[in-house]
Design a protein around this motif. Structure first.
Motif, PDB file in Angstrom:
ATOM      1  N   LEU A 109      61.902  29.758  48.449  1.00 31.56           N
ATOM      2  CA  LEU A 109      60.657  30.938  48.397  1.00 31.56           C
ATOM      3  C   LEU A 109      60.806  32.048  47.834  1.00 31.56           C
ATOM      4  O   LEU A 109      60.715  32.761  46.904  1.00 31.56           O
ATOM      5  CB  LEU A 109      59.773  30.821  49.967  1.00 31.56           C
ATOM      6  CG  LEU A 109      58.966  29.616  50.293  1.00 31.56           C
ATOM      7  CD1 LEU A 109      58.112  30.917  51.470  1.00 31.56           C
ATOM      8  CD2 LEU A 109      57.451  29.690  48.793  1.00 31.56           C
TER       9      LEU A 109
ATOM     10  N   ALA B 215      60.479  34.282  44.187  1.00 32.73           N
ATOM     11  CA  ALA B 215      60.185  35.785  44.303  1.00 32.73           C
ATOM     12  C   ALA B 215      61.506  36.259  43.781  1.00 32.73           C
ATOM     13  O   ALA B 215      60.835  36.849  43.223  1.00 32.73           O
ATOM     14  CB  ALA B 215      60.282  35.832  46.242  1.00 32.73           C
TER      15      ALA B 215
ATOM     16  N   CYS C  60      51.943  30.596  52.163  1.00 32.45           N
ATOM     17  CA  CYS C  60      53.279  30.899  51.380  1.00 32.45           C
ATOM     18  C   CYS C  60      52.937  31.920  50.090  1.00 32.45           C
ATOM     19  O   CYS C  60      53.856  32.767  50.129  1.00 32.45           O
ATOM     20  CB  CYS C  60      53.646  29.888  50.574  1.00 32.45           C
ATOM     21  SG  CYS C  60      54.484  28.463  52.247  1.00 32.45           S
TER      22      CYS C  60
ATOM     23  N   THR D  96      55.989  35.191  50.574  1.00 28.74           N
ATOM     24  CA  THR D  96      56.017  35.302  48.503  1.00 28.74           C
ATOM     25  C   THR D  96      55.913  37.080  47.968  1.00 28.74           C
ATOM     26  O   THR D  96      56.737  37.538  48.259  1.00 28.74           O
ATOM     27  CB  THR D  96      55.918  34.363  47.915  1.00 28.74           C
ATOM     28  OG1 THR D  96      56.479  32.614  48.256  1.00 28.74           O
ATOM     29  CG2 THR D  96      56.753  34.228  46.254  1.00 28.74           C
TER      30      THR D  96
END
Ligand SMILES: [Zn+2]
Length: 220
Positions: free
Chosen positions: A12, A16, A38, A42
């Motif tokens: 993640l 990101a 999620c 993120t």
């Protein structure tokens, strides 16, 4: 829909920060389309990264910098809906999330699936990422995938139906992260065909000789 298996924080964070390869990013973006948890994580990572960048100045960091970052996070706490999300409100929800439909050229019934044998189909997904291979897999309900290990990383995102292996049962939105430590034989559960997106950075290593022969032909 209840999602039990999520990408690790490392994936993640790579997503990101834009440090992820395109094929892996497609799997993560597709998971995010299905997973509010999620998406939120993120989004927090992206905001924190943006705040840290903005806080970089040539002057020494003041003792109030952390307070300022935390304060800014608080200011933006309601701004969480800006990630790529498929249209969950449409009358007939598509099976493939929006990021994936764009790559595949349509939803599952519009695709030119290629036969794998034993009732299974696949569709390679073209990306500009030469470090990994992405493909859609369609495994008939109740049928197994030959037992195999991995020589690298494999991400499998379930999009329809479900599969089970020694690590659990994976339904729509669940993402399995497998590496060379996992030898497994996923089984599509009875009911409806299991459709998933698989991203690998190295060929699978099948335990069964016949499966290895098939592998040579289909280059999976
Ligand atoms: Zn998730």
């Amino acid at each position: 829909m209840s999602i039990s298996f999520h990408p690790g924080e490392g994936l993640l964070l790579d997503y990101a920060s834009g440090a992820i390869g395109e094929a892996w990013g497609l799997a993560i973006a597709s998971h995010l389309s299905l997973c509010p948890t999620c998406r939120s994580t993120t989004s927090d990572m992206e905001r924190l990264g943006a705040c840290l960048l903005e806080s970089i100045e040539p002057d020494p960091i003041s003792t109030g910098s952390l307070d300022a970052v935390l304060s800014r996070l608080g200011d933006q706490a309601d701004d969480r809906a800006a990630l790529p999300i498929s249209n969950p409100e449409s009358a007939i929800p598509p099976i493939l999330p929006q990021p994936l439909r764009g790559y595949a050229g349509g939803d599952v019934e519009q695709l030119n699936w290629k036969r794998l044998g034993l009732g299974a189909y696949h569709l390679p997904i073209q990306t500009g990422d030469d470090t990994a291979v992405a493909r859609l897999l369609r495994i008939p309900a109740g049928r197994p995938v030959p037992q195999h290990t991995h020589q690298g990383l494999e991400l499998t995102l379930v999009l329809d139906g479900s599969f089970s292996d020694i690590t659990g049962r994976y339904g729509r939105g669940d993402l399995q992260e497998a590496d060379e430590t996992l030898e497994h034989q996923p089984h599509a559960d009875p009911g409806i065909d299991c459709i998933c997106l698989a991203v690998t950075d190295a060929p699978l290593r099948f335990s069964n000789f016949a499966a290895r022969l098939v592998q040579r032909v289909i280059n999976i």
